[in-house]
Design an enzyme around this catalytic site. Structure first.
Site, mmCIF file in Angstrom:
data_model
loop_
_atom_site.group_PDB
_atom_site.id
_atom_site.type_symbol
_atom_site.label_atom_id
_atom_site.label_comp_id
_atom_site.label_asym_id
_atom_site.label_seq_id
_atom_site.Cartn_x
_atom_site.Cartn_y
_atom_site.Cartn_z
ATOM 1 N N LYS A 192 50.185 9.187 -67.867
ATOM 2 C CA LYS A 192 50.764 9.143 -66.524
ATOM 3 C C LYS A 192 50.087 10.187 -65.645
ATOM 4 O O LYS A 192 49.824 11.304 -66.083
ATOM 5 C CB LYS A 192 52.268 9.395 -66.674
ATOM 6 N N ASP A 246 59.205 10.915 -71.216
ATOM 7 C CA ASP A 246 58.069 11.419 -70.440
ATOM 8 C C ASP A 246 57.964 12.913 -70.738
ATOM 9 O O ASP A 246 58.959 13.620 -70.593
ATOM 10 C CB ASP A 246 58.316 11.269 -68.942
ATOM 11 N N LYS A 296 50.231 4.792 -66.233
ATOM 12 C CA LYS A 296 51.255 4.754 -65.197
ATOM 13 C C LYS A 296 50.798 5.631 -64.037
ATOM 14 O O LYS A 296 50.514 6.812 -64.208
ATOM 15 C CB LYS A 296 52.601 5.262 -65.733
#
Length: 162
Positions: free
Chosen positions: A93, A29, A122
């Site tokens: 995300k 991430d 996400k």
């Protein structure tokens, strides 16, 4: 990578990515450089995303690009999603969960409407109830980031059976 503010240089982020992978990470991430995005430097953001996603692909590792939407305008979110549609990280995300706001349904819908089926979304940050999690899935999220995961699974099993 570059958590939580995204302010490292591209080279530093790529090195941090490679180091995390070498240490056993199977998913990465990273937080986009919001300063460069707000300055309108799309080429910088595209290069950053391309290089980090490539480092992940080369190692067969999942890549997730954190937008940190609470600090962005809809135009900036759209710019990032359009770049992601071209670069194709595994996920985009909504949030680190440490900013001033988390996932919102309008943000997930916007992100998904741009990336379509090419990139997964996400939803992360502030999702604490099963109803909220299900609403985010309905809006297009394929993953939920929450610190309430155990409670959500228990509620799901109670509601829908095990």
């Amino acid at each position: 990578i570059s958590f939580p503010l995204g302010q490292l240089t591209i080279n530093e982020k790529v090195n941090e990515t490679r180091s995390a992978i070498a240490d056993g990470a199977t998913e990465i991430d990273y937080v986009v450089n919001i300063t460069e995005l707000k300055a309108g430097n799309q080429d910088y953001i595209t290069e950053e995303m391309t290089r980090i996603v490539k480092a992940c692909r080369d190692a067969n590792v999942v890549s997730k690009v954190i937008f940190e939407n609470c600090y962005l305008t809809d135009e900036e979110k759209t710019t990032l999603a359009n770049i992601a549609r071209e670069v194709k990280p595994d996920f985009i995300k909504t949030s680190t969960g440490f900013g001033s706001g988390g996932a919102t349904l309008p943000d997930v819908k916007l992100m998904k409407s741009i990336v379509g089926d090419d990139v997964q979304v996400k939803a992360a940050g502030g999702i604490r109830s099963l109803d909220d999690a299900l609403a985010f899935v309905e809006a297009g999220a394929t993953r939920i980031g929450t610190s309430s995961g155990v409670a959500l699974v228990k509620e799901f099993n109670k509601r829908y059976g095990n």
